[in-house]
Motif scaffolding. Structure first.
Motif, PDB file in Angstrom:
ATOM      1  N   GLY A   1       0.854  -1.182   0.000  1.00 47.51           N
ATOM      2  CA  GLY A   1       0.000   0.000   0.000  1.00 47.51           C
ATOM      3  C   GLY A   1       0.889   1.231   0.000  1.00 47.51           C
ATOM      4  O   GLY A   1       2.014   1.187  -0.483  1.00 47.51           O
ATOM      5  N   GLY A   2       0.376   2.302   0.564  1.00 47.30           N
ATOM      6  CA  GLY A   2       1.146   3.546   0.568  1.00 47.30           C
ATOM      7  C   GLY A   2       0.869   4.353  -0.685  1.00 47.30           C
ATOM      8  O   GLY A   2      -0.141   4.134  -1.361  1.00 47.30           O
ATOM      9  N   ASP A   3       1.777   5.252  -1.002  1.00 50.11           N
ATOM     10  CA  ASP A   3       1.525   6.217  -2.078  1.00 50.11           C
ATOM     11  C   ASP A   3       1.844   5.628  -3.454  1.00 50.11           C
ATOM     12  O   ASP A   3       3.001   5.469  -3.824  1.00 50.11           O
ATOM     13  CB  ASP A   3       2.339   7.491  -1.825  1.00 50.11           C
TER      14      ASP A   3
ATOM     15  N   GLY B   1      -4.283   1.631  -9.332  1.00 48.88           N
ATOM     16  CA  GLY B   1      -5.525   2.105  -9.939  1.00 48.88           C
ATOM     17  C   GLY B   1      -6.439   2.786  -8.945  1.00 48.88           C
ATOM     18  O   GLY B   1      -7.668   2.746  -9.067  1.00 48.88           O
ATOM     19  N   GLU B   2      -5.823   3.426  -7.947  1.00 51.34           N
ATOM     20  CA  GLU B   2      -6.583   4.217  -6.974  1.00 51.34           C
ATOM     21  C   GLU B   2      -6.260   5.693  -7.215  1.00 51.34           C
ATOM     22  O   GLU B   2      -7.094   6.455  -7.676  1.00 51.34           O
ATOM     23  CB  GLU B   2      -6.227   3.799  -5.538  1.00 51.34           C
ATOM     24  N   LEU B   3      -5.000   6.076  -6.926  1.00 54.61           N
ATOM     25  CA  LEU B   3      -4.580   7.470  -7.130  1.00 54.61           C
ATOM     26  C   LEU B   3      -4.098   7.707  -8.549  1.00 54.61           C
ATOM     27  O   LEU B   3      -4.036   8.830  -9.018  1.00 54.61           O
ATOM     28  CB  LEU B   3      -3.424   7.803  -6.195  1.00 54.61           C
TER      29      LEU B   3
ATOM     30  N   THR C   1     -13.854  -2.138   2.976  1.00 52.86           N
ATOM     31  CA  THR C   1     -13.967  -0.772   3.526  1.00 52.86           C
ATOM     32  C   THR C   1     -12.656   0.008   3.586  1.00 52.86           C
ATOM     33  O   THR C   1     -12.667   1.201   3.867  1.00 52.86           O
ATOM     34  CB  THR C   1     -14.541  -0.816   4.954  1.00 52.86           C
ATOM     35  N   ASP C   2     -11.495  -0.656   3.430  1.00 52.47           N
ATOM     36  CA  ASP C   2     -10.192   0.015   3.400  1.00 52.47           C
ATOM     37  C   ASP C   2      -9.783   0.526   4.789  1.00 52.47           C
ATOM     38  O   ASP C   2      -8.991  -0.109   5.476  1.00 52.47           O
ATOM     39  CB  ASP C   2     -10.221   1.155   2.369  1.00 52.47           C
ATOM     40  N   ASP C   3     -10.304   1.688   5.176  1.00 51.78           N
ATOM     41  CA  ASP C   3      -9.976   2.325   6.465  1.00 51.78           C
ATOM     42  C   ASP C   3     -11.275   2.930   7.010  1.00 51.78           C
ATOM     43  O   ASP C   3     -11.445   4.159   7.008  1.00 51.78           O
ATOM     44  CB  ASP C   3      -8.934   3.441   6.258  1.00 51.78           C
ATOM     45  N   PRO C   4     -12.200   2.094   7.464  1.00 47.97           N
ATOM     46  CA  PRO C   4     -13.592   2.554   7.631  1.00 47.97           C
ATOM     47  C   PRO C   4     -13.823   3.816   8.451  1.00 47.97           C
ATOM     48  O   PRO C   4     -14.571   4.693   7.990  1.00 47.97           O
ATOM     49  CB  PRO C   4     -14.311   1.322   8.210  1.00 47.97           C
TER      50      PRO C   4
HETATM   51  N1  ADE Z   1      -2.971   2.682   3.386  1.00 45.21           N
HETATM   52  C1  ADE Z   1      -4.116   2.761   4.049  1.00 45.21           C
HETATM   53  N2  ADE Z   1      -5.131   3.054   3.221  1.00 45.21           N
HETATM   54  C2  ADE Z   1      -4.607   3.153   1.981  1.00 45.21           C
HETATM   55  C3  ADE Z   1      -5.148   3.432   0.702  1.00 45.21           C
HETATM   56  N3  ADE Z   1      -6.446   3.673   0.506  1.00 45.21           N
HETATM   57  N4  ADE Z   1      -4.308   3.472  -0.342  1.00 45.21           N
HETATM   58  C4  ADE Z   1      -3.001   3.243  -0.149  1.00 45.21           C
HETATM   59  N5  ADE Z   1      -2.449   2.970   1.026  1.00 45.21           N
HETATM   60  C5  ADE Z   1      -3.243   2.923   2.091  1.00 45.21           C
END
Ligand code: ADE
Ligand code: ZN
Length: 326
Positions: A165-167, A195-197, A273-276
């Motif tokens: 994960g991360g940037d 494919g998120e940011l 949920t990722d980080d709810p």
């Molecule tokens: N770490 C925690 N949540 C994240 C996310 N949505 N994208 C990347 N790294 C993360």
């Protein structure tokens, strides 16, 4: 109460620290006499305004998680909350860089405590958990290799996956191939945020460079129809986190979320949920919003949960048991 509150759910993408209820972090800070200036807003929720500040707040909140015992408590708190939303199986992301600063002996102590938390939550709430050890992309490829080594040598009943994960904007994904190869040689399941940011090219580069079975998010694949077809053809599973995507402005609104189009194109999608608490969501709310926005019914959710079981990093016996519980 939501009609989906008690529906059995399978979640594949939940960051352990990102699941920390703000009250839990506040209480720990008070116990330790630590200041968390800037972490919470006036309502007591996590405070952030874009992806970079989200990651900053996330890591700042983690500063009160000072040892293995804090992580055992956190694991139990997060799994209790998941179970209260009908989650029967969840995979938690944990990181040797957060748990022990990349040191092997410290990591093992943290991991043992987190596994104890998983076992306790299983007994108390009937929830099954597995762990995916992660590298943090913005720490670079060398740190990722170190993380992969620590994770591969400590693989156990619970720790079954490796991810990153991360940037996503940081570094070239091909440079992380050695880390993923170490985890693959260690028999771990593989997943990577992409494919998120960053757009479809990031997903394409990721599946070209790494032998991943799953992609964390992957929703911006929708920008390239050839890639969407490839994901469907190669059965690459997407760990989709719609509420997270709306909250972080990866997509403008629920109505425009590509999960429906991806699913219609034959891509195997799952819901998490990722980080709810950061995104004011939980599994019940995700289901409610998908039902409201796209008309998903109980049958749709059962189908999505079957995909998630198929994609889970656990043994066939566990998968059979989970399928029974759906
Ligand atoms: N770490 C925690 N949540 C994240 C996310 N949505 N994208 C990347 N790294 C993360
Ligand atoms: Zn994530």
């Amino acid at each position: 109460m939501s009609q989906f509150a008690n529906l059995p759910k399978v979640e594949l993408h939940l960051h352990l620290e990102g699941g920390a209820p703000p009250e839990f972090i506040r209480e720990l800070a008070e116990e330790k006499g630590m200041s968390l200036y800037g972490v919470f807003d006036d309502e007591g929720n996590y405070k952030w305004h874009d992806f970079t500040s989200f990651l900053d707040t996330y890591h700042h909140a983690c500063s009160v998680l000072t040892g293995p015992e804090e992580f055992r408590r956190l694991t139990e708190a997060v799994l209790a909350r998941s179970a209260s939303h009908g989650v029967i199986y969840t995979e938690l992301f944990i990181s040797p860089d957060i748990c022990g600063g990349g040191d092997q002996a410290k990591w093992q102590d943290y991991l043992d405590a987190i596994c104890e938390g998983c076992a306790n939550a299983g007994q108390t709430h009937g929830i099954e958990a597995r762990l995916t050890g992660t590298a943090i992309r913005n720490l670079g490829p060398e740190a990722a290799v170190n993380a992969a080594r620590l994770i591969a040598v400590s693989a156990n009943h619970w720790l079954t996956g490796f991810g990153m994960g991360g940037d996503e904007r940081s570094g070239d994904i091909a440079d992380f191939a050695p880390a993923f190869a170490i985890a693959e040689d260690g028999g771990m399941g593989l997943t990577c945020h992409a494919g998120e940011l960053v757009g479809a090219a990031s997903v394409e580069q990721t599946i070209n460079a790494l032998n991943v079975q799953r992609i964390g998010h992957g929703v911006r694949s929708i920008e390239n129809p050839d890639l969407v077809k490839r994901l469907a053809d190669e059965n690459i599973i997407l760990e989709v986190n719609p509420g997270s995507n709306v909250s972080l402005s990866v997509v403008p609104c629920w109505k425009d979320h590509p999960i429906q189009a991806l699913r219609e194109a034959g891509v195997m999608v799952t819901v998490s949920t990722d980080d709810p608490p950061f995104f004011h969501t939980d599994m019940t709310r995700e289901y409610d919003m998908l039902a409201q926005t796209f008309g998903w019914t109980e049958e749709d959710f059962v189908e999505v949960n079957e995909v998630a079981i198929q994609a889970a990093f656990c043994d066939d016996e566990t998968k059979a048991r989970l399928t029974e519980r759906l």
